[in-house]
Write a protein that holds these residues in place. Sequence first.
Motif, PDB file in Angstrom:
ATOM      1  N   ARG A 174      22.282 -14.789 -54.595  1.00 21.43           N
ATOM      2  CA  ARG A 174      23.199 -14.647 -55.805  1.00 21.43           C
ATOM      3  C   ARG A 174      22.404 -13.385 -56.299  1.00 21.43           C
ATOM      4  O   ARG A 174      23.217 -12.408 -56.717  1.00 21.43           O
ATOM      5  N   GLY A 175      21.039 -13.301 -56.162  1.00 24.71           N
ATOM      6  CA  GLY A 175      20.483 -12.009 -56.987  1.00 24.71           C
ATOM      7  C   GLY A 175      20.970 -10.713 -56.500  1.00 24.71           C
ATOM      8  O   GLY A 175      21.032  -9.634 -57.120  1.00 24.71           O
ATOM      9  N   LEU A 211      14.490  -8.689 -49.276  1.00 26.35           N
ATOM     10  CA  LEU A 211      13.741  -9.490 -48.555  1.00 26.35           C
ATOM     11  C   LEU A 211      14.234 -10.087 -47.370  1.00 26.35           C
ATOM     12  O   LEU A 211      15.331 -10.064 -46.998  1.00 26.35           O
ATOM     13  N   ALA A 223      17.707 -17.656 -60.413  1.00 28.88           N
ATOM     14  CA  ALA A 223      18.857 -16.698 -59.742  1.00 28.88           C
ATOM     15  C   ALA A 223      19.360 -16.058 -60.657  1.00 28.88           C
ATOM     16  O   ALA A 223      19.810 -14.612 -60.330  1.00 28.88           O
ATOM     17  N   TYR A 224      19.976 -16.637 -61.624  1.00 28.67           N
ATOM     18  CA  TYR A 224      20.721 -16.051 -62.712  1.00 28.67           C
ATOM     19  C   TYR A 224      20.051 -14.777 -63.357  1.00 28.67           C
ATOM     20  O   TYR A 224      20.500 -13.557 -63.546  1.00 28.67           O
ATOM     21  N   ALA A 268      17.132 -13.216 -62.136  1.00 28.63           N
ATOM     22  CA  ALA A 268      16.858 -12.093 -61.101  1.00 28.63           C
ATOM     23  C   ALA A 268      18.201 -11.297 -61.081  1.00 28.63           C
ATOM     24  O   ALA A 268      18.012 -10.126 -60.936  1.00 28.63           O
ATOM     25  N   GLN A 269      19.467 -11.794 -60.809  1.00 26.65           N
ATOM     26  CA  GLN A 269      20.414 -11.006 -60.733  1.00 26.65           C
ATOM     27  C   GLN A 269      20.645 -10.098 -62.019  1.00 26.65           C
ATOM     28  O   GLN A 269      20.932  -9.045 -62.076  1.00 26.65           O
ATOM     29  N   ALA A 317      16.295  -7.774 -60.218  1.00 27.19           N
ATOM     30  CA  ALA A 317      15.115  -8.285 -59.432  1.00 27.19           C
ATOM     31  C   ALA A 317      15.087  -9.004 -58.287  1.00 27.19           C
ATOM     32  O   ALA A 317      16.157  -9.527 -58.292  1.00 27.19           O
ATOM     33  N   GLU A 318      14.312  -8.862 -57.507  1.00 23.23           N
ATOM     34  CA  GLU A 318      14.289  -9.777 -56.396  1.00 23.23           C
ATOM     35  C   GLU A 318      14.033 -11.273 -56.744  1.00 23.23           C
ATOM     36  O   GLU A 318      13.172 -11.342 -57.527  1.00 23.23           O
ATOM     37  N   LEU A 319      14.716 -12.263 -56.120  1.00 25.50           N
ATOM     38  CA  LEU A 319      14.334 -13.582 -56.316  1.00 25.50           C
ATOM     39  C   LEU A 319      13.557 -13.990 -55.217  1.00 25.50           C
ATOM     40  O   LEU A 319      14.094 -14.134 -54.175  1.00 25.50           O
TER      41      LEU A 319
END
Lengths: 483, 312
Positions: free
Chosen positions: B100-101, B4, A242-243, A245-246, A250-252
Amino acid sequence: MATSSWQPYQQDEHYDELLTKKGHSRPAAKRAVQFLRNTSPEALLQRRAAADLTIKEMGVSFTVYSDGENIDRAWPFDLIPRIVPASIWQGVSKGLMQRNKALNLFIDDVYNKQRILRDGIVPAETVLESPNFKKPCVGHSPKHGVWANICGSDLIRDRDGQFYVLEDNLRVPSGVSYMLENREVTKRVLPELFEHYSIRPVDDYPTKLFRMLASLSPRTTTKPCVVVLTPGIFNSAYFEHAYLAQGMGAELVEGADLSVDDDDFVYMYTVEGPVRVDVIYRRIDDDFMDPEAFREDSALGVPGLTRAWRAGKVAIANAPGSGVADDKVVYAFVPEMIRYYLKEEPLLASVPTYLCMHEADREYVLNNLEKLVVKPANESGGYGLMVGPHADAKTHRKFAKLIQENPRNYIAQPTLSLSTAPTFVDHTIEPRHLDLRPFILQGADTWVTPGGLTRVAMRKGSLVVNSSQGGGSKDTWIVEDTP
Amino acid sequence: MILLSRVAERLYWLARYLERAQATARLTKSFTHLIMDLPIGQSPAWDVLIQTFDAEEAFGQRYNANSETNVMRYLLALDDSTTSIPYSVLNARENVRTTRGVLSDDIWEHVNELYLYVQEHASQSVARRNRYEFLDEVIERTQLIFSAFQHSLNRDHVHRFITMGRVIERADMATRILDTGAKAIHKLGQNAKSVESLLWGNVLESQLALSAYRRSFGPVIDRNTTATFLLQSLKFPNSVAFGLNDMIELLAPLPTSQPALRTVRAANKELDRFNVAQASVEQLHEFIDTFQLRIIEIDAIIRQTWFNTGSE
């Protein structure tokens, strides 16, 4: 001034990162050691409490599997930084780039022409019979010829302070987010120290990662769509997925968010309808990535992903099959690979390795179990290994039997010393063993993190640094030599 | 902007759970306040709070008596009752953990801190002595998170689904509180005549509407004006009509939003046509019952239109 918590210790047996054998500070560590000397134990305790609170509030955590339950634990952190002068780091960094280049040439070779096997540099059966050699990858070559785009190599320092590569993690190496968070925490709790040092920043990692991933895109015309593929919240490194991606914007995504269409393109489901994906930074093992090509029972993956990758419609980092070079038997041949592909001498030392598949080596290993570290060729996370000098006779016998049953699966190495660094344990500062995991990015270019993730064995005398087994971590500073 | 479907769904629920935690805290706080102002017999019993959440059955399985302690334990302390503050906060956190992203660091830190606070203090919040502080903290911390949504997010689909979740939850809670409040006050009958203004003031208070009401209607508070204000005011941002107008704006930029828009517009029309002043308690209840079905319908359309992934 209150009494100091600093009890200088003498460390003749191991290399200490901050102190000389006589207990004086090394030049690069001078200011930091002085600061610690002038700080009372109470003040240090306060700073540690502040660090713990920061970590808790930032939600820096990792997940431990215990008795079938997932426990989200706060990341264990020691506030005293490890300090390495830039002049030394430069050599390490060059050595890592060299090594990574050779490893990628090797992977590309074994899935295509297999020159190194035909030339007898690496025994063919070692590679072709390995479970890490993935048949669906044969005959393909990803963009730039690079398979392992993100590598985390574990380094240790022996008695004389020399760096050795202990292993190369080429599948889905983790830990980089903790490297970044450790710096954040240190900035918050020891701000004074930053005044005296010129420390190489680490926080541009997500940008470097994004650029590298974007350089893999099959579409060059548009801004590439990069996603991070995670197995989900129950994975021990979910926080990191998550870290990152953020950090990259970018999308996770999870497997269920993606699908491969008849045109072999990969799409993700969004509120605007399906969107084409160009680059997948996957944090999911080969075996679970695509039930069509690998394990059929995987519910985490995306059916058809390998097909899309082979058709060149999507880039996957690290490429499936990269693990073929992440094997402790193959490790023994890396110096030869460097000479073979690059016509260069290795810049970084590897640990001498006995391959139990070779009769002479096996005999030596079986006769010297009490001196050696025995490792399964194919495990990570410090599981299933035996540290000879620390193990009892019964364990020696157990490993002797395991080796005889399956020699290909075991290697042995001399017990190396691991360097130490002053660590704030309970109320005093004591030496604890550590290793270092720098991260190497390779796409169109190669780049190495300044420093990396330092992991610490928090128990006295212990050499096990894995966070899943009670290890902690430290911020790692690469500092300019002349302030 | 890419969002998404799965993430959109979690954002929507993140906002619903946060709004629910906050609404529960406000309702409990104003009710506790009310009880202390009123003589026994002129105030509704504690189980009116349980009725607001339609949780009589679940509550009854756990407790025999509708005592203050039991009701408070059920709403403020239990992790596993789906109407409790800890449950809402835990679910809000799980939803942020997986989205979180697309959110700011602030949001994650605030939600995580709220979660840690609730974990530590919820069990002691049952006693009146600590209750206020706990409820105030929950209200303030959720406010802070909603404010972070307003100030740190682009006005794109992320913000849109969060706001939609909040609006839907708020409309749901507002109508529930109004309905239960009206029934409870009606039941008190003549006993409560002298304190009716106070009781209705409390219903307004629980929705942060008291001062706004006074500025619109003056100091006299009764059922008709309260219900009109909470349901139909176009000035007050927490009213149901205001929320529906927000919904129309939120839905408009989304792809394939026609079915959802049609239903929201229909609900809006029904709300507009309802004559609060002429309605009996039963008619108000009937109207709210039908309206609740509309809310469920809107929620279902949102789910079908935007949260569907191929695997389902």
